[in-house]
Design a protein around this motif. Sequence first.
Motif, PDB file in Angstrom:
ATOM      1  N   ASN A   5       0.824  -1.201   0.000  1.00 42.47           N
ATOM      2  CA  ASN A   5       0.000   0.000   0.000  1.00 42.47           C
ATOM      3  C   ASN A   5       0.857   1.249   0.000  1.00 42.47           C
ATOM      4  OD1 ASN A   5      -2.496  -1.396   0.131  1.00 42.47           O
ATOM      5  ND2 ASN A   5      -2.130  -1.801   2.306  1.00 42.47           N
ATOM      6  N   LYS A   6       2.117   1.116   0.341  1.00 38.29           N
ATOM      7  CA  LYS A   6       3.052   2.227   0.294  1.00 38.29           C
ATOM      8  C   LYS A   6       4.402   1.686  -0.146  1.00 38.29           C
ATOM      9  CE  LYS A   6       4.347   1.858   5.170  1.00 38.29           C
ATOM     10  NZ  LYS A   6       4.492   2.576   6.454  1.00 38.29           N
ATOM     11  N   PRO A   7       5.278   2.551  -0.664  1.00 41.52           N
ATOM     12  CA  PRO A   7       6.571   2.058  -1.158  1.00 41.52           C
ATOM     13  C   PRO A   7       7.396   1.398  -0.051  1.00 41.52           C
ATOM     14  CG  PRO A   7       6.141   4.274  -1.965  1.00 41.52           C
ATOM     15  CD  PRO A   7       5.077   3.975  -0.945  1.00 41.52           C
ATOM     16  N   LYS A   8       8.015   0.298  -0.391  1.00 46.45           N
ATOM     17  CA  LYS A   8       8.958  -0.341   0.521  1.00 46.45           C
ATOM     18  C   LYS A   8      10.231   0.512   0.558  1.00 46.45           C
ATOM     19  CE  LYS A   8       9.546  -4.855   0.524  1.00 46.45           C
ATOM     20  NZ  LYS A   8       9.952  -6.229   0.098  1.00 46.45           N
ATOM     21  N   HIS A   9      10.720   0.797   1.762  1.00 46.51           N
ATOM     22  CA  HIS A   9      11.904   1.641   1.905  1.00 46.51           C
ATOM     23  C   HIS A   9      13.150   0.768   1.872  1.00 46.51           C
ATOM     24  CE1 HIS A   9      14.219   5.158   2.844  1.00 46.51           C
ATOM     25  NE2 HIS A   9      14.776   4.548   3.869  1.00 46.51           N
ATOM     26  N   VAL A  10      14.038   1.062   0.914  1.00 46.08           N
ATOM     27  CA  VAL A  10      15.249   0.276   0.678  1.00 46.08           C
ATOM     28  C   VAL A  10      16.464   1.089   1.101  1.00 46.08           C
ATOM     29  CG1 VAL A  10      16.662  -0.907  -1.050  1.00 46.08           C
ATOM     30  CG2 VAL A  10      14.154  -0.920  -1.247  1.00 46.08           C
ATOM     31  N   ALA A  11      17.384   0.445   1.823  1.00 47.92           N
ATOM     32  CA  ALA A  11      18.651   1.069   2.202  1.00 47.92           C
ATOM     33  C   ALA A  11      19.791   0.241   1.618  1.00 47.92           C
ATOM     34  CB  ALA A  11      18.780   1.141   3.721  1.00 47.92           C
ATOM     35  N   ILE A  12      20.623   0.879   0.804  1.00 49.88           N
ATOM     36  CA  ILE A  12      21.783   0.217   0.215  1.00 49.88           C
ATOM     37  C   ILE A  12      23.015   0.639   0.995  1.00 49.88           C
ATOM     38  CG2 ILE A  12      23.156  -0.115  -1.870  1.00 49.88           C
ATOM     39  CD1 ILE A  12      20.694   0.764  -3.487  1.00 49.88           C
ATOM     40  N   LEU A  13      23.726  -0.308   1.572  1.00 48.55           N
ATOM     41  CA  LEU A  13      24.884   0.018   2.392  1.00 48.55           C
ATOM     42  C   LEU A  13      26.067   0.441   1.527  1.00 48.55           C
ATOM     43  CD1 LEU A  13      24.934  -2.739   5.166  1.00 48.55           C
ATOM     44  CD2 LEU A  13      23.541  -0.673   4.985  1.00 48.55           C
ATOM     45  N   ILE A  76      17.255  -4.062   3.501  1.00 50.65           N
ATOM     46  CA  ILE A  76      18.639  -3.595   3.600  1.00 50.65           C
ATOM     47  C   ILE A  76      19.483  -4.420   2.648  1.00 50.65           C
ATOM     48  CG2 ILE A  76      20.647  -3.357   5.108  1.00 50.65           C
ATOM     49  CD1 ILE A  76      18.653  -2.987   7.444  1.00 50.65           C
ATOM     50  N   ILE A  77      20.108  -3.748   1.693  1.00 50.24           N
ATOM     51  CA  ILE A  77      20.926  -4.428   0.690  1.00 50.24           C
ATOM     52  C   ILE A  77      22.392  -4.288   1.074  1.00 50.24           C
ATOM     53  CG2 ILE A  77      21.597  -4.511  -1.734  1.00 50.24           C
ATOM     54  CD1 ILE A  77      18.866  -3.402  -2.451  1.00 50.24           C
ATOM     55  N   ILE A  78      23.084  -5.424   1.092  1.00 49.11           N
ATOM     56  CA  ILE A  78      24.515  -5.452   1.410  1.00 49.11           C
ATOM     57  C   ILE A  78      25.256  -5.815   0.123  1.00 49.11           C
ATOM     58  CG2 ILE A  78      26.276  -6.369   2.957  1.00 49.11           C
ATOM     59  CD1 ILE A  78      23.873  -7.417   4.689  1.00 49.11           C
ATOM     60  N   PRO A  79      25.783  -4.827  -0.593  1.00 54.77           N
ATOM     61  CA  PRO A  79      26.410  -5.088  -1.900  1.00 54.77           C
ATOM     62  C   PRO A  79      27.854  -5.552  -1.752  1.00 54.77           C
ATOM     63  CG  PRO A  79      26.375  -2.733  -1.473  1.00 54.77           C
ATOM     64  CD  PRO A  79      25.745  -3.396  -0.270  1.00 54.77           C
ATOM     65  N   GLY A  80      28.010  -6.811  -1.347  1.00 49.53           N
ATOM     66  CA  GLY A  80      29.337  -7.322  -1.036  1.00 49.53           C
ATOM     67  C   GLY A  80      29.785  -6.822   0.325  1.00 49.53           C
ATOM     68  N   TRP A  81      30.830  -7.442   0.848  1.00 49.00           N
ATOM     69  CA  TRP A  81      31.417  -7.019   2.121  1.00 49.00           C
ATOM     70  C   TRP A  81      32.767  -7.719   2.245  1.00 49.00           C
ATOM     71  CZ3 TRP A  81      29.948  -3.330   5.523  1.00 49.00           C
ATOM     72  CH2 TRP A  81      30.563  -3.294   6.778  1.00 49.00           C
ATOM     73  N   PRO A  82      33.849  -6.994   2.512  1.00 48.23           N
ATOM     74  CA  PRO A  82      35.146  -7.662   2.710  1.00 48.23           C
ATOM     75  C   PRO A  82      35.037  -8.681   3.831  1.00 48.23           C
ATOM     76  CG  PRO A  82      35.432  -5.289   2.462  1.00 48.23           C
ATOM     77  CD  PRO A  82      33.949  -5.522   2.593  1.00 48.23           C
ATOM     78  N   SER A 110      29.667 -11.653  -1.331  1.00 49.65           N
ATOM     79  CA  SER A 110      30.281 -11.752  -0.001  1.00 49.65           C
ATOM     80  C   SER A 110      29.540 -10.938   1.047  1.00 49.65           C
ATOM     81  CB  SER A 110      31.742 -11.285  -0.064  1.00 49.65           C
ATOM     82  OG  SER A 110      31.818  -9.946  -0.515  1.00 49.65           O
ATOM     83  N   GLY A 111      28.458 -10.252   0.675  1.00 52.94           N
ATOM     84  CA  GLY A 111      27.683  -9.482   1.646  1.00 52.94           C
ATOM     85  C   GLY A 111      27.159 -10.313   2.792  1.00 52.94           C
ATOM     86  N   VAL A 112      27.005 -11.607   2.576  1.00 49.93           N
ATOM     87  CA  VAL A 112      26.476 -12.482   3.618  1.00 49.93           C
ATOM     88  C   VAL A 112      27.414 -12.546   4.827  1.00 49.93           C
ATOM     89  CG1 VAL A 112      27.520 -14.643   2.771  1.00 49.93           C
ATOM     90  CG2 VAL A 112      25.292 -14.696   3.912  1.00 49.93           C
ATOM     91  N   PHE A 113      28.701 -12.216   4.633  1.00 49.56           N
ATOM     92  CA  PHE A 113      29.644 -12.280   5.756  1.00 49.56           C
ATOM     93  C   PHE A 113      29.372 -11.193   6.789  1.00 49.56           C
ATOM     94  CE2 PHE A 113      31.852 -14.909   2.718  1.00 49.56           C
ATOM     95  CZ  PHE A 113      32.416 -15.894   3.520  1.00 49.56           C
ATOM     96  N   LEU A 114      28.759 -10.086   6.389  1.00 54.91           N
ATOM     97  CA  LEU A 114      28.354  -9.088   7.382  1.00 54.91           C
ATOM     98  C   LEU A 114      27.293  -9.673   8.301  1.00 54.91           C
ATOM     99  CD1 LEU A 114      28.236  -6.270   8.625  1.00 54.91           C
ATOM    100  CD2 LEU A 114      26.650  -5.609   6.794  1.00 54.91           C
ATOM    101  N   LEU A 115      26.309 -10.368   7.730  1.00 56.62           N
ATOM    102  CA  LEU A 115      25.255 -10.986   8.540  1.00 56.62           C
ATOM    103  C   LEU A 115      25.820 -12.098   9.413  1.00 56.62           C
ATOM    104  CD1 LEU A 115      22.410 -11.135   5.866  1.00 56.62           C
ATOM    105  CD2 LEU A 115      22.851  -9.357   7.577  1.00 56.62           C
ATOM    106  N   GLU A 116      26.810 -12.811   8.881  1.00 54.59           N
ATOM    107  CA  GLU A 116      27.458 -13.862   9.684  1.00 54.59           C
ATOM    108  C   GLU A 116      28.166 -13.248  10.881  1.00 54.59           C
ATOM    109  OE1 GLU A 116      30.886 -15.486  11.268  1.00 54.59           O
ATOM    110  OE2 GLU A 116      31.202 -14.230   9.501  1.00 54.59           O
ATOM    111  N   ASN A 117      28.856 -12.141  10.658  1.00 49.28           N
ATOM    112  CA  ASN A 117      29.586 -11.487  11.740  1.00 49.28           C
ATOM    113  C   ASN A 117      28.651 -11.035  12.855  1.00 49.28           C
ATOM    114  OD1 ASN A 117      30.878  -9.097  13.168  1.00 49.28           O
ATOM    115  ND2 ASN A 117      32.597  -9.764  11.900  1.00 49.28           N
ATOM    116  N   ILE A 118      27.438 -10.646  12.463  1.00 54.93           N
ATOM    117  CA  ILE A 118      26.477 -10.130  13.438  1.00 54.93           C
ATOM    118  C   ILE A 118      25.659 -11.254  14.073  1.00 54.93           C
ATOM    119  CG2 ILE A 118      24.466  -8.579  13.646  1.00 54.93           C
ATOM    120  CD1 ILE A 118      25.734  -6.870  11.485  1.00 54.93           C
ATOM    121  N   GLY A 119      25.732 -12.465  13.523  1.00 56.90           N
ATOM    122  CA  GLY A 119      25.086 -13.616  14.147  1.00 56.90           C
ATOM    123  C   GLY A 119      23.649 -13.851  13.729  1.00 56.90           C
TER     124      GLY A 119
END
Length: 323
Positions: A5-13, A76-82, A110-119
Amino acid sequence: MSNQNKPKHVAILAYDQLCTFEFGLSVEIFATPRPQINNWYSCKTVGVEPGPLRAAGGLVVQCDTQVEELARADLIIIPGWPIDKQPSADLKQQILCANQRGAQFMAICSGVFLLENIGLLDGKTITTHWRYIDELKARAPCAAVKDNVLYCIDDQILSSAGSAAGIDLALHLIRTDFGTSATNLVAQRLVLPAHREGGQAQFVPRPVSPPKRGALNQLLDEVRTKLDEHWSVTSLANKASMSERTLIRKFQNTVGQSPAQWIVNERIYLARELLENAHCSIDQIALRTGFKTPETLRHHFRKKLKVSPSDYRKQFGATHSIQ
């Protein structure tokens, strides 16, 4: 299926050592205005640490918003992560809060490694680029790591394989939020195929400069135009002039699925198009797609998409997403 019903708010890191391609595809797909699509995403680039934020290729990214913007984000989009980069305590806290309130996370490569780091990956089905699969398995032993797929969807956590697979994942998300017609529109603007199945192998063997297309590719094209017909492994093998064992192996190597799985998915794609764009009854769609009966159509549609054909039509009929 999402009926917004309203725009989804997207944040690109955005971060130092930013992956340029992953960041660029995220901005191109989600931040580009698309007035033809109702309630298109509202998108911001969020700097998660003080600048300058250096990107590959000598670029520097400057952001208007900072990590506090994540408090508003639905996606929240994680466009890769060292993979060895440590997030700040502030970023960790913002992501944990976003997770608790139900925000989605789209981790590219590799963005998934940020989520891994945070648990956030325990019990989740995830993937990453084949180059990092063993590292991800070692770091996330309580997650189900898929090592040869394009992308994975597990509730709030969406993860893709290599960089370009992020486009496939983005199109999947658009299809979930807006339907096939909107996805086709975006894909056409990008001059890309609108859909590759997430379970497709990361590597798809292709002949080098063949004088003509292979027998299996010709068979796939023919089946797509005759989905209303009965297709068994035997009939497919006979049509392709190969043994059943060879046919099954070629299907697995080329499309990452069994012949039966591929045909069901193709029939569902056609059913979605008909539900969105054609004035056919459910009975007629069942016949045209080869499911034969409405009951069989509903069974496979619900199993794949978690919604009935009738509800899908209500949400994504021809006038729902495209003006």
